[in-house]
Design a protein around this motif. Structure first.
Motif, short mmCIF file in Angstrom:
data_model
loop_
_atom_site.label_atom_id
_atom_site.label_comp_id
_atom_site.label_asym_id
_atom_site.label_seq_id
_atom_site.Cartn_x
_atom_site.Cartn_y
_atom_site.Cartn_z
N MET A 1 9.68 9.51 72.05
CA MET A 1 10.08 10.40 73.12
C MET A 1 10.70 11.65 72.49
N SER A 2 10.33 12.80 72.96
CA SER A 2 10.84 14.05 72.41
C SER A 2 12.27 14.31 72.87
N ASN A 3 12.90 15.27 72.23
CA ASN A 3 14.27 15.65 72.60
C ASN A 3 14.35 16.10 74.05
N THR A 4 13.38 16.89 74.48
CA THR A 4 13.36 17.38 75.86
C THR A 4 13.22 16.22 76.83
N GLY A 5 12.38 15.25 76.49
CA GLY A 5 12.21 14.07 77.34
C GLY A 5 13.48 13.26 77.45
N ARG A 6 14.20 13.14 76.36
CA ARG A 6 15.47 12.39 76.38
C ARG A 6 16.51 13.11 77.24
N ILE A 7 16.56 14.42 77.12
CA ILE A 7 17.52 15.20 77.91
C ILE A 7 17.20 15.08 79.39
N LEU A 8 15.92 15.18 79.73
CA LEU A 8 15.52 15.05 81.13
C LEU A 8 15.80 13.64 81.66
N ALA A 9 15.56 12.62 80.84
CA ALA A 9 15.83 11.25 81.26
C ALA A 9 17.33 11.03 81.46
N ALA A 10 18.15 11.56 80.56
CA ALA A 10 19.60 11.42 80.71
C ALA A 10 20.09 12.17 81.94
N GLY A 11 19.55 13.35 82.19
CA GLY A 11 19.92 14.12 83.38
C GLY A 11 19.53 13.40 84.66
N ALA A 12 18.33 12.81 84.69
CA ALA A 12 17.88 12.06 85.86
C ALA A 12 18.76 10.84 86.09
N LEU A 13 19.13 10.15 85.01
CA LEU A 13 20.00 8.98 85.14
C LEU A 13 21.38 9.39 85.67
N ALA A 14 21.92 10.48 85.15
CA ALA A 14 23.22 10.97 85.62
C ALA A 14 23.16 11.35 87.09
N LEU A 15 22.09 12.01 87.51
CA LEU A 15 21.93 12.39 88.91
C LEU A 15 21.82 11.16 89.79
#
Length: 97
Positions: A1-15
């Motif tokens: 998983m790319s860095n951007t994918g990890r950031i988006l996944a973490a943001g979605a989880l936080a939301l």
């Protein structure tokens, strides 16, 4: 998983997790002497010392209840992150020159 994918996944989880958060109405008060934004700012700024004190003294709390709700929370958040040095120290880059 790319860095951007990890950031988006973490943001979605936080939301997703923040959608479950709520505040009990009994803890919100609109009385004139209830802590609001400025008290939240102060309490956020002194949070580290209040937390240490609360470990040894049950009469010390790190968060005022009741408070004015969202404005107190916003002040508390700003006090911890901005005044408390959270965003300042986190933004420093090491100079390995």
């Amino acid at each position: 998983m790319s860095n951007t994918g990890r950031i988006l996944a973490a943001g979605a989880l936080a939301l997703l997790l923040s959608a479950c958060a709520s505040q009990i109405d009994a803890t919100v008060s609109q009385e004139p002497d209830t802590p609001g934004f400025l008290w939240g700012l102060w309490h956020g700024f002194i949070f580290p010392w209040s937390w240490i004190g609360s470990l040894f003294n049950p009469d010390i709390a790190v968060y005022a209840v009741p408070n004015k709700g969202r404005w107190y929370d916003f002040g508390f958040f700003l006090g911890i992150t901005v005044l408390g040095g959270g965003s300042f120290f986190g933004s420093k880059k090491s100079r390995g020159d």
